[in-house]
Design a protein around this motif. Structure first.
Motif, PDB file in Angstrom:
ATOM      1  N   UNK A  64      29.979  11.806   5.914  1.00 56.52           N
ATOM      2  CA  UNK A  64      28.572  12.508   5.896  1.00 56.52           C
ATOM      3  C   UNK A  64      28.295  13.035   4.572  1.00 56.52           C
ATOM      4  N   UNK A  65      29.303  13.689   3.897  1.00 51.83           N
ATOM      5  CA  UNK A  65      29.056  14.570   2.542  1.00 51.83           C
ATOM      6  C   UNK A  65      28.794  13.290   1.543  1.00 51.83           C
ATOM      7  N   UNK A  66      29.454  12.253   1.664  1.00 49.79           N
ATOM      8  CA  UNK A  66      28.782  11.157   0.647  1.00 49.79           C
ATOM      9  C   UNK A  66      27.593  10.751   1.042  1.00 49.79           C
ATOM     10  N   UNK A  67      27.392  10.435   2.330  1.00 46.15           N
ATOM     11  CA  UNK A  67      25.698  10.192   2.597  1.00 46.15           C
ATOM     12  C   UNK A  67      24.823  11.113   1.996  1.00 46.15           C
ATOM     13  N   UNK A  68      25.049  12.464   2.205  1.00 46.18           N
ATOM     14  CA  UNK A  68      24.161  13.550   1.796  1.00 46.18           C
ATOM     15  C   UNK A  68      23.985  13.299   0.117  1.00 46.18           C
ATOM     16  N   UNK A  69      25.156  12.973  -0.387  1.00 50.07           N
ATOM     17  CA  UNK A  69      24.957  12.836  -1.832  1.00 50.07           C
ATOM     18  C   UNK A  69      23.968  11.713  -2.098  1.00 50.07           C
ATOM     19  N   UNK A  70      24.022  10.831  -1.426  1.00 49.77           N
ATOM     20  CA  UNK A  70      23.134   9.527  -1.586  1.00 49.77           C
ATOM     21  C   UNK A  70      21.653   9.980  -1.200  1.00 49.77           C
ATOM     22  N   UNK A  71      21.472  10.856  -0.096  1.00 50.82           N
ATOM     23  CA  UNK A  71      20.065  11.221   0.302  1.00 50.82           C
ATOM     24  C   UNK A  71      19.578  12.077  -0.920  1.00 50.82           C
ATOM     25  N   UNK A  72      20.443  12.865  -1.734  1.00 46.50           N
ATOM     26  CA  UNK A  72      19.771  13.844  -2.635  1.00 46.50           C
ATOM     27  C   UNK A  72      19.947  13.304  -3.963  1.00 46.50           C
ATOM     28  N   UNK A  73      20.199  11.931  -4.049  1.00 45.44           N
ATOM     29  CA  UNK A  73      20.095  11.395  -5.261  1.00 45.44           C
ATOM     30  C   UNK A  73      18.688  10.753  -5.697  1.00 45.44           C
ATOM     31  N   UNK A  74      18.173  10.997  -6.875  1.00 44.64           N
ATOM     32  CA  UNK A  74      16.843  10.469  -7.342  1.00 44.64           C
ATOM     33  C   UNK A  74      17.375   9.168  -8.008  1.00 44.64           C
ATOM     34  N   UNK A  75      16.905   8.008  -7.422  1.00 47.46           N
ATOM     35  CA  UNK A  75      17.072   6.720  -7.950  1.00 47.46           C
ATOM     36  C   UNK A  75      16.128   6.047  -8.791  1.00 47.46           C
ATOM     37  N   UNK A  76      16.401   5.377  -9.921  1.00 47.75           N
ATOM     38  CA  UNK A  76      15.666   4.708 -10.984  1.00 47.75           C
ATOM     39  C   UNK A  76      15.559   3.130 -10.517  1.00 47.75           C
ATOM     40  N   UNK A  77      14.579   2.789  -9.890  1.00 45.33           N
ATOM     41  CA  UNK A  77      14.328   1.344  -9.511  1.00 45.33           C
ATOM     42  C   UNK A  77      13.301   0.784 -10.255  1.00 45.33           C
ATOM     43  N   UNK A  78      13.254  -0.515 -10.764  1.00 49.68           N
ATOM     44  CA  UNK A  78      11.942  -0.978 -11.609  1.00 49.68           C
ATOM     45  C   UNK A  78      10.991  -1.437 -10.251  1.00 49.68           C
ATOM     46  N   UNK A  79      11.389  -1.739  -9.251  1.00 49.86           N
ATOM     47  CA  UNK A  79      10.426  -2.054  -8.173  1.00 49.86           C
ATOM     48  C   UNK A  79      10.982  -1.923  -6.749  1.00 49.86           C
ATOM     49  N   UNK A  80      10.074  -2.439  -5.830  1.00 50.63           N
ATOM     50  CA  UNK A  80      10.638  -2.327  -4.676  1.00 50.63           C
ATOM     51  C   UNK A  80      11.608  -3.222  -4.131  1.00 50.63           C
TER      52      UNK A  80
ATOM     53  N   UNK B 281       0.843  -1.332  -0.111  1.00 48.91           N
ATOM     54  CA  UNK B 281      -0.096   0.100   0.151  1.00 48.91           C
ATOM     55  C   UNK B 281       0.661   1.269  -0.122  1.00 48.91           C
ATOM     56  N   UNK B 282       2.016   1.117  -0.145  1.00 47.52           N
ATOM     57  CA  UNK B 282       3.215   2.317  -0.198  1.00 47.52           C
ATOM     58  C   UNK B 282       3.529   2.498  -1.494  1.00 47.52           C
ATOM     59  N   UNK B 283       3.674   3.579  -1.839  1.00 50.64           N
ATOM     60  CA  UNK B 283       4.272   4.002  -3.278  1.00 50.64           C
ATOM     61  C   UNK B 283       5.885   3.809  -3.373  1.00 50.64           C
ATOM     62  N   UNK B 284       6.476   3.408  -4.525  1.00 53.26           N
ATOM     63  CA  UNK B 284       7.695   3.322  -4.586  1.00 53.26           C
ATOM     64  C   UNK B 284       8.503   4.388  -4.233  1.00 53.26           C
ATOM     65  N   UNK B 285       8.320   5.629  -4.363  1.00 53.66           N
ATOM     66  CA  UNK B 285       8.972   7.028  -3.899  1.00 53.66           C
ATOM     67  C   UNK B 285       9.023   6.870  -2.492  1.00 53.66           C
ATOM     68  N   UNK B 286       7.812   6.589  -1.873  1.00 53.30           N
ATOM     69  CA  UNK B 286       7.905   6.567  -0.374  1.00 53.30           C
ATOM     70  C   UNK B 286       8.568   5.312   0.215  1.00 53.30           C
ATOM     71  N   UNK B 287       8.636   4.328  -0.444  1.00 49.56           N
ATOM     72  CA  UNK B 287       9.650   3.338  -0.073  1.00 49.56           C
ATOM     73  C   UNK B 287      10.912   3.549  -0.004  1.00 49.56           C
ATOM     74  N   UNK B 288      11.204   4.207  -0.939  1.00 50.39           N
ATOM     75  CA  UNK B 288      12.721   4.762  -1.269  1.00 50.39           C
ATOM     76  C   UNK B 288      13.022   5.586  -0.381  1.00 50.39           C
ATOM     77  N   UNK B 289      12.196   6.361   0.252  1.00 50.72           N
ATOM     78  CA  UNK B 289      12.823   7.363   1.212  1.00 50.72           C
ATOM     79  C   UNK B 289      12.790   6.653   2.645  1.00 50.72           C
ATOM     80  N   UNK B 290      11.848   5.624   2.714  1.00 50.82           N
ATOM     81  CA  UNK B 290      11.900   4.736   3.777  1.00 50.82           C
ATOM     82  C   UNK B 290      13.404   4.224   4.019  1.00 50.82           C
ATOM     83  N   UNK B 291      13.759   3.333   2.854  1.00 51.21           N
ATOM     84  CA  UNK B 291      15.211   2.745   2.677  1.00 51.21           C
ATOM     85  C   UNK B 291      16.250   3.761   2.967  1.00 51.21           C
ATOM     86  N   UNK B 292      15.939   5.060   2.317  1.00 50.72           N
ATOM     87  CA  UNK B 292      17.112   5.933   2.862  1.00 50.72           C
ATOM     88  C   UNK B 292      17.451   6.270   4.263  1.00 50.72           C
ATOM     89  N   UNK B 293      16.264   6.362   5.060  1.00 50.06           N
ATOM     90  CA  UNK B 293      16.297   6.785   6.383  1.00 50.06           C
ATOM     91  C   UNK B 293      16.719   5.641   7.201  1.00 50.06           C
TER      92      UNK B 293
END
Length: 579
Positions: free
Chosen positions: A517-533, A476-488
């Motif tokens: 932390x600079x490397x992690x910040x780059x990952x948090x800012x990145x928009x990822x292209x995933x086919x599915x969860x 019931x969760x969108x892919x973008x929300x799921x990616x945000x969850x995984x980032x956290x």
């Protein structure tokens, strides 16, 4: 030092005795209750008419009406001088190892030893010379105490401008030997020895000015330094339920923080925990000096099985010793574990005094007492222009982990940073178990504020998505929300948690924290292209593993930079390409 002023016991209520006197009594003066051949140390806590109420720092078993009490005309004080470092004292500054030698396993009441042995000789090196103008707290000379120059100073009790009348040559002297004479503005001579006596409840203020804490105290604990930093000369508290890792966190900070002197005040913690501290500390090697950590540590030990009144004295003894070393131009860290036990002792004594209780039966002045303790922290500019500090960190043990109880709330009003430990995180073996969503700091980190806010926002949103998934499920969760969850979850696992048993990961220096932390910040800012969860989950699991391995690699080694390239390549392959 007794005089002829005596009183008689007219009431005994636990650790409080009521004494009737004929002459006069001073608030907070020390008195000795006489029982057979024992003299039990106590302090006047209230005077009403011809009666004084005393808190006794010993077990009061056997005391009877009519027993004599001697008043000393002295406030509760500590001995300050060379020889404090590496010592283990009780709340009344009795050296515990020597006390154990004299009394055996079970310490006898009424036995008091000198904190600093008078006969010990130290190599004195004069710094001031005859005719110099000095003030209280100014340096007259020094002796070497372990790795530090222990400065011998003009007594803090002297006022105004003074003149050095005489000072001894370089040589070995004991603590009672007069090493200098200073003359005050009224031409009165004062003898100076290497030892000073100072009342514990009066702050040492022999400095030019008090400054606002601004520099970050690097603890090398990433979650603290990045998200909720402590300032050098600042204050912070660590509340948390029992077993959530307060004592271990305190010990890690004391070992790795960029600080000169560590004072540990075990004010009422369980005997088992204190014994663990006493066993492990002498064996710990200081990463800064490769020598025993005890060489720059003083432990004030007062367990929950010792008389409750002594908890208060242990807190004040510790902060006075901290101020003493601050006067030498050093940065001192005082760790009080746990202030809740001290507050409980206050509540017990307040009940015996029959005072009007405040919330949860704590005394109405609880907040004032806690504030007056933390106010003794700070950054100061000494008379010679050098900057020194006392940083105070206190743990709080709220019943059931309830942060709304009075001791936690009173502490939060006065400290600059709050590191709240979470039962859920400690149960999940996430250490340090500081809750990144509940905790806060008023101090600035050495990492860019915008980046910190971004990381905090990701952690918050990740938590919200996680809570939502518990209700609606992953589907019931969108892919973008799921990616945000995984980032956290990713930043929590690889940055906010540290492995205290790993030589490299246990302590992270400032430069490495900035870089990672600079490397992690780059990952948090990145928009990822995933086919599915499933693909996204597998990616972050692999990335997490690579990062955990990276955390254990020696800083700036070839392997470190190789692993960084692998991580950046992994991320680059999954970046969302703009159409």
């Amino acid at each position: 030092m007794s005089n002829n002023r005596v009183g008689r016991i007219v009431g005994v209520n636990g650790n409080m005795v009521v004494v009737e006197f004929d002459d006069y009594v001073v608030q907070n003066e020390v008195a000795f209750v006489k029982y057979k051949d024992e003299r039990l140390k106590s302090e006047v806590i209230r005077v009403r008419g011809s009666r004084a109420e005393l808190q006794v720092y010993e077990d009061t078993k056997g005391l009877r009406l009519g027993d004599k009490v001697e008043f000393t005309d002295e406030l509760l004080s500590v001995e300050l001088g060379p020889g404090l470092l590496g010592q283990i004292f009780d709340g009344l500054q009795n050296p515990l190892p020597q006390l154990a030698e004299e009394c055996g396993f079970f310490l006898k009441r009424g036995v008091y030893l000198e904190a600093l042995p008078d006969e010990a000789e130290w190599e004195f090196n004069p710094f001031a010379k005859k005719g110099d103008k000095v003030k209280a707290g100014d340096k007259l000379g020094f002796v070497y105490e372990n790795i530090f120059k222990h400065w011998i100073m003009v007594p803090f009790s002297l006022d105004g401008e003074l003149e050095v009348e005489a000072i001894v040559d370089k040589g070995k002297y004991n603590l009672r030997h007069i090493i200098a004479e200073v003359k005050d503005e009224h031409d009165k001579l004062h003898n100076v020895t290497m030892q000073q006596i100072w009342p514990v409840k009066i702050p040492i203020t022999s400095y030019a000015e008090k400054l606002k804490p601004s520099k970050t105290l690097v603890t090398k604990i990433r979650i603290i330094d990045t998200l909720m930093p402590v300032a050098l000369g600042g204050t912070y508290c660590i509340p948390g339920p029992f077993g959530s890792g307060k004592t271990v966190l305190q010990q890690l900070i004391s070992r790795h923080a960029e600080i000169d002197i560590v004072i540990i005040a075990a004010c009422g913690e369980r005997a088992g925990e204190v014994v663990e501290t006493l066993r492990t500390f002498p064996e710990l090697i200081d990463p800064k000096t490769n020598r025993p950590l005890m060489e720059r540590t003083v432990i004030i030990c007062n367990t929950s099985s010792m008389p409750v009144a002594a908890r208060e004295s242990s807190v004040y003894t510790a902060v006075t010793i901290a101020e003493y070393y601050r006067q030498m131009g050093l940065n001192v860290l005082l760790l009080a574990d746990s202030t809740s036990r001290w507050a409980q002792a206050m509540r017990e004594m307040s009940g015996r005094l029959e005072e009007i209780p405040g919330e949860e039966a704590f005394p109405a002045y609880l907040e004032t007492r806690i504030a007056s303790f933390y106010e003794r922290a700070g950054v100061v500019r000494l008379h010679d222009g050098s900057i020194a500090s006392v940083t105070i960190g206190g743990t709080v043990s709220p019943a059931g982990g309830n942060f709304e109880e009075p001791v936690t709330q009173s502490t939060l009003k006065v400290v600059g940073a709050f590191h709240g430990l979470s039962r859920d995180r400690s149960n999940a073996r996430k250490y340090p178990s500081i809750d990144p969503l509940e905790s806060w700091s008023k101090y600035k980190s050495f990492i860019d504020e915008t980046q910190i806010k971004k990381a905090q926002e990701v952690l918050k949103r990740s938590h919200e998505v996680n809570q939502m998934m518990k209700v609606v499920g992953e589907e019931g969760t969108s892919l973008s929300d799921f990616i945000l969850y995984l980032k956290g979850e990713f930043i929590d696992a690889v940055y906010l948690q540290q492995n205290a048993f790993d030589e490299v990961d246990a302590a992270t220096i400032e430069e490495r924290q900035r870089h990672v932390f600079h490397v992690i910040y780059g990952i948090l800012e990145t928009e990822f292209a995933f086919e599915n969860k499933d693909v996204s989950r597998r990616f972050f699991q692999n990335l997490r593993q690579k990062f955990v391995e990276w955390n254990s690699i020696e800083w700036k080694s070839n392997e470190f930079f190789e692993k960084e390239k692998v991580i950046k390549k992994m991320v680059g392959e999954k970046v969302k390409k703009n159409a």
